[in-house]
Design a protein around this motif. Structure first.
Motif, PDB file in Angstrom:
ATOM      1  N   PRO A 161      43.735 -32.750  84.157  1.00  0.00           N
ATOM      2  CA  PRO A 161      44.079 -32.733  85.646  1.00  0.00           C
ATOM      3  C   PRO A 161      43.011 -32.578  86.481  1.00  0.00           C
ATOM      4  CG  PRO A 161      44.609 -30.739  84.505  1.00  0.00           C
ATOM      5  CD  PRO A 161      44.304 -31.500  83.621  1.00  0.00           C
ATOM      6  N   ASN A 162      41.943 -32.237  85.945  1.00  0.00           N
ATOM      7  CA  ASN A 162      40.665 -32.162  86.819  1.00  0.00           C
ATOM      8  C   ASN A 162      39.299 -32.637  86.318  1.00  0.00           C
ATOM      9  OD1 ASN A 162      41.964 -29.387  88.156  1.00  0.00           O
ATOM     10  ND2 ASN A 162      41.974 -29.020  86.005  1.00  0.00           N
ATOM     11  N   PRO A 163      38.598 -32.894  87.255  1.00  0.00           N
ATOM     12  CA  PRO A 163      37.272 -33.637  87.091  1.00  0.00           C
ATOM     13  C   PRO A 163      36.312 -32.547  86.164  1.00  0.00           C
ATOM     14  CG  PRO A 163      37.379 -33.297  89.346  1.00  0.00           C
ATOM     15  CD  PRO A 163      38.761 -32.731  88.836  1.00  0.00           C
ATOM     16  N   PRO A 164      35.529 -33.190  85.331  1.00  0.00           N
ATOM     17  CA  PRO A 164      35.737 -34.587  84.574  1.00  0.00           C
ATOM     18  C   PRO A 164      37.128 -34.619  83.743  1.00  0.00           C
ATOM     19  CG  PRO A 164      34.551 -33.119  83.252  1.00  0.00           C
ATOM     20  CD  PRO A 164      34.561 -32.039  84.630  1.00  0.00           C
ATOM     21  N   PHE A 165      37.788 -35.852  84.161  1.00  0.00           N
ATOM     22  CA  PHE A 165      39.097 -36.135  83.752  1.00  0.00           C
ATOM     23  C   PHE A 165      39.141 -36.428  82.050  1.00  0.00           C
ATOM     24  CE2 PHE A 165      39.233 -36.802  88.306  1.00  0.00           C
ATOM     25  CZ  PHE A 165      40.433 -36.119  88.734  1.00  0.00           C
ATOM     26  N   THR A 166      37.943 -36.684  81.613  1.00  0.00           N
ATOM     27  CA  THR A 166      38.155 -37.286  80.391  1.00  0.00           C
ATOM     28  C   THR A 166      38.257 -35.988  79.281  1.00  0.00           C
ATOM     29  OG1 THR A 166      36.737 -38.426  78.638  1.00  0.00           O
ATOM     30  CG2 THR A 166      35.620 -37.303  80.068  1.00  0.00           C
ATOM     31  N   TYR A 167      38.799 -36.282  78.160  1.00  0.00           N
ATOM     32  CA  TYR A 167      38.641 -35.359  76.922  1.00  0.00           C
ATOM     33  C   TYR A 167      37.611 -35.835  76.031  1.00  0.00           C
ATOM     34  CZ  TYR A 167      42.850 -32.649  78.110  1.00  0.00           C
ATOM     35  OH  TYR A 167      43.878 -31.679  78.807  1.00  0.00           O
ATOM     36  N   MET A 168      36.883 -36.750  76.435  1.00  0.00           N
ATOM     37  CA  MET A 168      35.975 -37.549  75.706  1.00  0.00           C
ATOM     38  C   MET A 168      36.763 -38.048  74.404  1.00  0.00           C
ATOM     39  SD  MET A 168      33.133 -37.519  77.260  1.00  0.00           S
ATOM     40  CE  MET A 168      31.819 -38.011  76.147  1.00  0.00           C
ATOM     41  N   GLU A 169      36.168 -37.827  73.162  1.00  0.00           N
ATOM     42  CA  GLU A 169      37.012 -38.229  71.794  1.00  0.00           C
ATOM     43  C   GLU A 169      38.204 -37.796  71.618  1.00  0.00           C
ATOM     44  OE1 GLU A 169      33.921 -35.368  70.378  1.00  0.00           O
ATOM     45  OE2 GLU A 169      33.920 -37.175  71.849  1.00  0.00           O
ATOM     46  N   HIS A 170      38.197 -36.490  72.262  1.00  0.00           N
ATOM     47  CA  HIS A 170      39.668 -35.730  71.959  1.00  0.00           C
ATOM     48  C   HIS A 170      40.675 -36.356  72.629  1.00  0.00           C
ATOM     49  CE1 HIS A 170      36.934 -32.669  70.038  1.00  0.00           C
ATOM     50  NE2 HIS A 170      36.300 -32.605  71.035  1.00  0.00           N
ATOM     51  N   GLY A 171      40.395 -37.343  73.417  1.00  0.00           N
ATOM     52  CA  GLY A 171      41.391 -37.989  74.278  1.00  0.00           C
ATOM     53  C   GLY A 171      42.151 -39.040  73.371  1.00  0.00           C
ATOM     54  N   LEU A 172      41.609 -39.091  72.295  1.00  0.00           N
ATOM     55  CA  LEU A 172      42.203 -40.266  71.446  1.00  0.00           C
ATOM     56  C   LEU A 172      43.407 -39.832  70.538  1.00  0.00           C
ATOM     57  CD1 LEU A 172      39.167 -41.877  70.011  1.00  0.00           C
ATOM     58  CD2 LEU A 172      40.587 -42.708  72.160  1.00  0.00           C
ATOM     59  N   ARG A 173      43.519 -38.426  70.677  1.00  0.00           N
ATOM     60  CA  ARG A 173      44.702 -37.857  69.705  1.00  0.00           C
ATOM     61  C   ARG A 173      45.695 -37.127  70.686  1.00  0.00           C
ATOM     62  NH1 ARG A 173      44.493 -38.766  64.337  1.00  0.00           N
ATOM     63  NH2 ARG A 173      42.416 -39.145  63.572  1.00  0.00           N
ATOM     64  N   TYR A 174      46.790 -37.193  70.494  1.00  0.00           N
ATOM     65  CA  TYR A 174      47.818 -36.626  71.415  1.00  0.00           C
ATOM     66  C   TYR A 174      48.056 -35.236  71.341  1.00  0.00           C
ATOM     67  CZ  TYR A 174      52.309 -35.173  73.290  1.00  0.00           C
ATOM     68  OH  TYR A 174      53.435 -34.748  74.122  1.00  0.00           O
ATOM     69  N   LYS A 175      48.073 -34.515  72.466  1.00  0.00           N
ATOM     70  CA  LYS A 175      48.272 -32.952  72.209  1.00  0.00           C
ATOM     71  C   LYS A 175      49.360 -32.897  73.670  1.00  0.00           C
ATOM     72  CE  LYS A 175      44.113 -31.706  74.641  1.00  0.00           C
ATOM     73  NZ  LYS A 175      42.996 -30.693  74.527  1.00  0.00           N
ATOM     74  N   ALA A 176      50.295 -31.918  73.325  1.00  0.00           N
ATOM     75  CA  ALA A 176      51.290 -31.635  74.300  1.00  0.00           C
ATOM     76  C   ALA A 176      50.650 -30.809  75.552  1.00  0.00           C
ATOM     77  CB  ALA A 176      52.520 -30.693  73.816  1.00  0.00           C
ATOM     78  N   ARG A 177      51.030 -31.354  76.588  1.00  0.00           N
ATOM     79  CA  ARG A 177      50.431 -30.616  77.852  1.00  0.00           C
ATOM     80  C   ARG A 177      50.997 -29.184  78.003  1.00  0.00           C
ATOM     81  NH1 ARG A 177      50.965 -33.889  82.980  1.00  0.00           N
ATOM     82  NH2 ARG A 177      50.726 -35.648  81.483  1.00  0.00           N
ATOM     83  N   ARG A 178      50.359 -28.374  78.094  1.00  0.00           N
ATOM     84  CA  ARG A 178      51.080 -26.979  78.578  1.00  0.00           C
ATOM     85  C   ARG A 178      51.155 -26.863  80.015  1.00  0.00           C
ATOM     86  NH1 ARG A 178      47.694 -23.137  80.736  1.00  0.00           N
ATOM     87  NH2 ARG A 178      45.148 -23.638  80.548  1.00  0.00           N
ATOM     88  N   PRO A 179      52.316 -26.306  80.458  1.00  0.00           N
ATOM     89  CA  PRO A 179      52.742 -26.189  81.848  1.00  0.00           C
ATOM     90  C   PRO A 179      51.443 -25.475  82.659  1.00  0.00           C
ATOM     91  CG  PRO A 179      54.531 -25.340  80.426  1.00  0.00           C
ATOM     92  CD  PRO A 179      53.379 -25.550  79.570  1.00  0.00           C
ATOM     93  N   GLU A 180      51.095 -26.025  83.643  1.00  0.00           N
ATOM     94  CA  GLU A 180      50.191 -25.474  84.406  1.00  0.00           C
ATOM     95  C   GLU A 180      50.375 -24.315  85.444  1.00  0.00           C
ATOM     96  OE1 GLU A 180      48.554 -28.651  86.754  1.00  0.00           O
ATOM     97  OE2 GLU A 180      48.287 -29.990  85.018  1.00  0.00           O
ATOM     98  N   LYS A 181      49.490 -23.495  85.549  1.00  0.00           N
ATOM     99  CA  LYS A 181      50.012 -22.199  86.530  1.00  0.00           C
ATOM    100  C   LYS A 181      49.436 -22.648  87.806  1.00  0.00           C
ATOM    101  CE  LYS A 181      48.855 -18.764  83.028  1.00  0.00           C
ATOM    102  NZ  LYS A 181      48.101 -17.593  82.686  1.00  0.00           N
ATOM    103  N   PRO A 182      50.344 -22.150  88.923  1.00  0.00           N
ATOM    104  CA  PRO A 182      49.947 -22.579  90.269  1.00  0.00           C
ATOM    105  C   PRO A 182      48.585 -22.576  90.582  1.00  0.00           C
ATOM    106  CG  PRO A 182      51.677 -21.223  90.464  1.00  0.00           C
ATOM    107  CD  PRO A 182      51.333 -21.283  88.840  1.00  0.00           C
ATOM    108  N   SER A 183      47.565 -21.797  89.987  1.00  0.00           N
ATOM    109  CA  SER A 183      46.264 -21.366  90.206  1.00  0.00           C
ATOM    110  C   SER A 183      45.465 -22.401  89.842  1.00  0.00           C
ATOM    111  CB  SER A 183      45.977 -20.035  89.876  1.00  0.00           C
ATOM    112  OG  SER A 183      46.179 -19.772  88.505  1.00  0.00           O
ATOM    113  N   GLU A 184      45.995 -23.091  88.629  1.00  0.00           N
ATOM    114  CA  GLU A 184      45.228 -24.056  87.616  1.00  0.00           C
ATOM    115  C   GLU A 184      45.536 -25.362  88.350  1.00  0.00           C
ATOM    116  OE1 GLU A 184      46.799 -23.333  84.023  1.00  0.00           O
ATOM    117  OE2 GLU A 184      45.146 -21.994  83.398  1.00  0.00           O
ATOM    118  N   ARG A 185      46.376 -25.614  89.171  1.00  0.00           N
ATOM    119  CA  ARG A 185      46.343 -26.952  89.627  1.00  0.00           C
ATOM    120  C   ARG A 185      45.606 -27.543  90.505  1.00  0.00           C
ATOM    121  NH1 ARG A 185      52.898 -26.110  91.128  1.00  0.00           N
ATOM    122  NH2 ARG A 185      53.721 -25.814  89.093  1.00  0.00           N
ATOM    123  N   ASN A 186      45.225 -28.978  90.217  1.00  0.00           N
ATOM    124  CA  ASN A 186      44.101 -29.480  90.928  1.00  0.00           C
ATOM    125  C   ASN A 186      44.501 -29.855  92.248  1.00  0.00           C
ATOM    126  OD1 ASN A 186      41.541 -30.209  91.179  1.00  0.00           O
ATOM    127  ND2 ASN A 186      42.007 -32.404  90.869  1.00  0.00           N
TER     128      ASN A 186
END
Length: 380
Positions: free
Chosen positions: A351-376
């Motif tokens: 959700p935040n720049p840099p937006f890439t997970y690099m090679e880790h983005g090739l594997r699915y992982k459930a997105r944990r709910p974001e806290k209001p302070s963490e939102r972009n």
């Protein structure tokens, strides 16, 4: 006699009183009507823009069918296709803005046949300074001097985009065709040209490529369509495999604004958003229009920052979630794609720049709910 006269006098007074009351009511109604009626064309246009803004969040069809006063809209800058601008670079690294009618002058600027060429067709605008389309395109031109970067801007005045979408799509596509033809005449190899665009711009770019192929019996090297818009009519979705040697579609929303179905040789679905008709948003987004903009930001991050955003081929989003993919068949979002790449590709991004997970983005992982302070808070 006196009684009769008195009665006539009182009747006349009553009639006068009633008339005065009616006149008062009429003046009040007239005053009320005057207060509710627009006083000039600026106020009518202001109402037009307000109406369009309200309809935009409902999707393109509601936007295009909004009951605006088209006659008044035609009086404002940006209504004509000839109001569009070309942004090119000089040999001293200065960005120059030209009227669209100056296409024939393109050869006089820093266009090098030794480089690959990117024509970016813009028909989207946001005033947000951090995620501004125009700011990103300016950075792209100034940072990628290894490319011939030409921006065709049909969004000089976003308020007029409604009219341009509905009435001028074919004319805008013709301008793009003429630009490709001018570059070919200037010595640019057609196979080295990438046409790119986001939303409406993707369809305009596709039409330009299609017209060029029809007139010249030759395909441009690549069309990169970033979440192509569903548009006002389904016949206006012009992104298809036949318009370029390679057609890459980077999906983003797929419910209201973007096209969900695969359209290209390569279709990339970051986070799986848009693959299913589920009402989900891209990471960090709080609106569908933000999800529609999200793949543009990924594309710009890849081109401007040189960030690697990998995706892997998979038969479906369900198989990607279970890790049942061909992880040997991967690609990176950007301008260069493997010759053998074809089909559906998925990846995870942040959700935040840099937006890439690099090679880790090739594997699915459930997105944990974001806290209001963490939102972009990526808002558009």
């Amino acid at each position: 006699m006196r009684a009769q006269f008195t009665m006539q006098k009182s009747t006349a007074q009553m009639i006068i009183a009633v008339c005065l009351i009616c006149q008062s009511w009429a003046m009040a109604d007239k005053s009320k009507d005057k207060a509710t009626q627009p006083l000039n064309i600026n106020s009518v246009q202001k109402h037009n823009i307000k109406l369009l803004s309200e309809q935009l969040n409902r999707g393109w069809r509601a936007f295009c069918d909004a009951p605006v006063d088209e006659g008044v809209m035609s009086l404002f800058q940006g209504i004509s296709p000839s109001d569009a601008r070309l942004h090119v670079m000089t040999i001293t690294n200065q960005s120059v803005e030209l009227p669209i009618k100056s296409i024939s002058e393109i050869k006089d600027f820093d266009i090098n046949p030794e480089r690959k060429t990117l024509i970016y067709v813009n028909a989207f605008h946001t005033a947000d300074s951090y995620f501004s389309v125009q700011e990103h395109l300016n950075l792209l031109q100034n940072s990628r001097r290894d490319l011939n970067v030409i921006v065709v801007d049909f969004a000089q005045d976003v308020a007029q985009l409604y009219y341009a979408v509905r009435h001028h799509l074919s004319v805008n596509g013709y301008f793009v065709y003429k630009l490709v033809r001018a570059l070919k005449d200037a010595g640019i190899a057609v196979q080295d040209i990438t046409l790119a665009g986001h939303s409406v711009g993707a369809n305009i770019a596709a039409l330009g490529a299609q017209l060029f192929a029809k007139e010249n019996k030759q395909l441009v090297g690549q069309l990169l369509a970033i979440d192509p818009a569903t548009m006002c009519r389904t016949t206006d979705i012009l992104v298809k495999q036949s318009v370029a040697s390679r057609v890459v579609v980077l999906h983003g929303e797929g419910d209201v604004f973007g096209v969900r179905v695969p359209l290209g040789h390569i279709d990339i679905y970051p986070n799986g958003i848009g693959y299913f008709p589920r009402r989900k948003l891209q990471p960090g987004c709080e609106s569908k229009i933000c999800s529609h903009m999200y793949p543009f930001i990924l594309f710009m991050e890849a081109l401007i920052e040189g960030v690697m955003i990998p995706a892997t081929k998979c038969e479906s989003w369900a198989k990607f979630r279970h890790g049942d993919c061909n992880f040997q068949n991967t690609l990176n979002i950007g301008l260069i794609y493997p010759a053998t790449a074809k089909g559906l590709y998925f990846c995870m991004t942040q959700p935040n720049p840099p937006f890439t997970y690099m090679e880790h983005g090739l594997r699915y992982k459930a997105r944990r709910p974001e806290k209001p302070s963490e939102r972009n808070h990526i808002k558009y």
